[in-house]
Design an enzyme around this catalytic site. Structure first.
Site, mmCIF file in Angstrom:
data_model
loop_
_atom_site.group_PDB
_atom_site.id
_atom_site.type_symbol
_atom_site.label_atom_id
_atom_site.label_comp_id
_atom_site.label_asym_id
_atom_site.label_seq_id
_atom_site.Cartn_x
_atom_site.Cartn_y
_atom_site.Cartn_z
ATOM 1 N N LYS A 148 0.853 -1.209 0.000
ATOM 2 C CA LYS A 148 0.000 0.000 0.000
ATOM 3 C C LYS A 148 0.878 1.244 0.000
ATOM 4 O O LYS A 148 2.052 1.200 0.383
ATOM 5 C CB LYS A 148 -0.943 0.039 1.210
ATOM 6 C CG LYS A 148 -0.273 -0.049 2.590
ATOM 7 C CD LYS A 148 0.030 1.271 3.258
ATOM 8 C CE LYS A 148 0.547 1.082 4.684
ATOM 9 N NZ LYS A 148 1.328 2.162 5.226
ATOM 10 N N ASP B 185 -2.661 -1.833 10.478
ATOM 11 C CA ASP B 185 -2.892 -1.844 9.027
ATOM 12 C C ASP B 185 -3.495 -3.152 8.531
ATOM 13 O O ASP B 185 -3.870 -3.261 7.363
ATOM 14 C CB ASP B 185 -1.558 -1.669 8.276
ATOM 15 C CG ASP B 185 -1.065 -0.232 8.297
ATOM 16 O OD1 ASP B 185 -1.885 0.662 8.551
ATOM 17 O OD2 ASP B 185 0.136 -0.026 8.057
HETATM 18 O O1 C5P Z 1 -0.325 -1.501 15.047
HETATM 19 P P1 C5P Z 1 1.106 -1.780 14.757
HETATM 20 O O2 C5P Z 1 1.635 -2.952 15.546
HETATM 21 O O3 C5P Z 1 1.421 -1.879 13.316
HETATM 22 O O4 C5P Z 1 1.896 -0.497 15.281
HETATM 23 C C1 C5P Z 1 3.288 -0.488 15.496
HETATM 24 C C2 C5P Z 1 3.606 0.662 16.423
HETATM 25 O O5 C5P Z 1 3.355 1.903 15.765
HETATM 26 C C3 C5P Z 1 2.737 0.694 17.672
HETATM 27 O O6 C5P Z 1 3.316 -0.053 18.690
HETATM 28 C C4 C5P Z 1 2.704 2.165 18.013
HETATM 29 O O7 C5P Z 1 3.874 2.504 18.708
HETATM 30 C C5 C5P Z 1 2.780 2.842 16.651
HETATM 31 N N1 C5P Z 1 1.459 3.268 16.152
HETATM 32 C C6 C5P Z 1 0.857 4.376 16.709
HETATM 33 N N2 C5P Z 1 -0.372 4.766 16.264
HETATM 34 C C7 C5P Z 1 -0.993 4.110 15.265
HETATM 35 C C8 C5P Z 1 -0.383 2.975 14.662
HETATM 36 C C9 C5P Z 1 0.849 2.585 15.132
HETATM 37 O O8 C5P Z 1 1.404 5.005 17.618
HETATM 38 N N3 C5P Z 1 -2.177 4.526 14.826
#
Ligand code: C5P
Length: 351
Positions: A11, A167
Site C-alpha cells: 500500500k 494496518d
Molecule cells: O499496530 P502496529 O503494531 O502496526 O503499530 C506499530 C507501532 O506503531 C505501535 O506499537 C505504536 O507505537 C505505533 N502506532 C501508533 N499509532 C498508530 C499505529 C501505530 O502510535 N495509529
C-alpha cells in the site's frame, strides 16, 4: 492436502495526519491509502503434524535485490524473521486458537515488498495468511476426520486482524479504490477510483521502525483533512495543481534517517510535484497525476542515475537506521519500482 496461494499487495499512504495521542499509546489517525500491485507471494498448506514451518526468501532472488540496494547478500536488511516475530506466524497461531485446529502449517513467503518501508508488507502478509488459513479451515471443517473445527467468519477475521496490527484490517479487503482509515487505522471507509493510477516508489535501503517514528512524532495543530485527497482522486486528479499529498510523519522520519530526505530530494529531480513518504517510511514515491506519463519509463530513468552523483544515496546510516533485526545497516542503492493501483481484490488459488 491442497496448497492455498495468494499474492498480498503493498500500500501507499497518499495522506496521513496525526489527530492525537491515545491513552493506549497509539495515535489517532486520518489516513488515505491505496493498495498497489507490488506483491509478495504466499503459499500455505495444512499438514497433519502440529507446528508452523515458515520459509522466507526474496524475489526474484536475494542476490538480485542485494545488488540493487548495493549491499551484501547476507546483509541484515534482507533478513526477514521466520519465527514468532513474523506476523504470518502470529496470524496462524491466532487461527489455531480460534478454530481449534490441531494440525500444522507449511508456509512459504516470497518477498518483493521491502521491509520497514511503510508499504505494509508484513501487515498484508498477515491478512493474506488469515484469509488462506480461514479458507483451509472452512474446507477441512466439512471433512469426516475434522469434526469440531470452528469456521472463522468475517467478524472473527476482522477481530484477529485488529489484534495483529493497525494496518492489517485494511489488507483483509484490499480493493481497487481508496481507503480512508481512522482510529488507529482500523476504522475503514472505501471510495471508488474512476481510473487506475501510477506511482514510482523509491526504497532507500534502510528499514525504519514504525514504533520509533511514532515515538518521535508530534500531534498536528491545526489538523488537515483527507477530504481534499479523496475529492481530487475521485474526480479528475490530472487537473490538480496543488500539492495535495501529505504525511505528518515525514519530517520525523527525515530527522531519523538521512536516506528518507535523500530519496525525496532524488525524486524532486523528476520534476513531478506530487512526492511523499509512505506510512512511517522509509519508502517515498511520486504520483504520476498525468495518466499519459509512464511510470515504467520514469523508473528506468531513475535506475540509470542510481550510481551517479548526486543521486547515489548516502553510505552512512544514522543511529536510528535499523535493519529488520535491529542492527545498523549500510546502504548505497535503492529499489525503484513503478507500481499501479490494484485493479481487483486478491484471488486465492487452491491446487
Ligand atoms: O499496530 P502496529 O503494531 O502496526 O503499530 C506499530 C507501532 O506503531 C505501535 O506499537 C505504536 O507505537 C505505533 N502506532 C501508533 N499509532 C498508530 C499505529 C501505530 O502510535 N495509529
Amino acid at each position: 492436502m491442497p496448497t492455498y496461494r495468494t499474492s498480498p499487495p503493498a500500500k501507499l499512504n497518499l495522506f496521513l495526519e496525526i489527530l492525537g495521542k491515545r491513552n493506549d499509546g497509539y495515535h489517532e489517525l486520518d489516513t488515505v491509502m491505496v493498495a498497489v500491485d507490488l506483491r509478495d507471494e504466499l503459499s500455505l498448506r495444512p499438514v497433519e503434524s502440529p507446528g508452523i514451518s515458515l520459509t522466507v526468501d526474496w524475489l526474484p532472488g536475494r542476490p538480485v535485490i542485494a545488488d540493487e540496494l548495493g549491499i551484501a547478500s547476507d546483509a541484515p536488511l534482507l533478513n526477514v524473521p521466520a519465527d514468532e516475530r513474523n506476523l504470518v506466524h502470529r496470524a496462524l497461531a491466532l487461527v489455531n486458537q480460534t478454530s481449534g485446529y490441531q494440525g500444522g502449517w507449511e508456509v512459504h513467503l516470497g518477498k518483493r515488498i521491502p521491509a520497514g518501508a511503510g508499504m505494509g508488507g508484513a501487515s498484508s502478509d498477515a491478512a493474506a495468511t488469515l484469509r488462506l488459513a480461514a479458507a483451509a479451515i472452512a474446507d477441512r471443517s466439512g471433512s469426516a476426520t475434522s469434526h469440531g473445527l470452528d469456521r472463522i467468519d468475517e467478524v472473527a477475521l476482522t477481530s484477529l486482524a485488529e489484534q495483529l496490527g493497525s494496518d492489517v484490517p485494511f489488507f483483509l479487503n484490499p480493493t481497487s479504490g481508496l481507503a480512508r482509515a481512522r482510529g488507529r487505522g482500523e476504522n475503514l471507509s472505501f471510495f471508488d477510483l474512476p481510473r487506475s493510477h501510477e506511482f514510482v516508489v523509491v526504497y532507500p535501503g534502510v528499514a525504519l521502525s514504525t514504533a520509533e517514528v511514532y515515538r518521535h512524532c508530534h500531534v498536528s495543530d491545526p489538523v488537515r483533512s483527507g477530504d481534499q485527497v479523496i475529492d481530487a482522486f475521485c474526480s479528475d486528479p490530472s487537473t490538480t495543481s496543488q500539492k495535495i499529498l501529505y504525511n505528518a510523519l515525514q519530517s520525523t522520519a527525515r530527522g531519523l534517517s538521512t536516506q528518507v530526505g535523500e530519496a525525496l530530494d532524488w525524486l524532486s529531480d523528476t520534476g513531478l510535484r506530487h512526492r511523499l513518504m509512505t506510512g512511517s517510511g522509509s519508502a517515498c514515491f511520486v504520483w504520476l497525476a498525468d495518466p499519459t506519463d509512464s511510470g515504467q519509463a520514469l523508473a528506468v530513468e531513475l535506475a540509470k542515475t542510481r550510481d551517479q552523483e548526486p543521486y547515489r544515496l548516502s553510505e552512512q546510516s544514522g543511529p536510528e537506521a535499523k535493519s529488520a533485526e535491529g542492527s545498523s545497516v549500510q546502504s548505497g542503492g535503492a529499489l525503484i519500482r513503478a507500481v499501479t493501483t490494484c485493479t481487483a481484490a486478491s484471488e486465492i488459488h487452491i491446487a
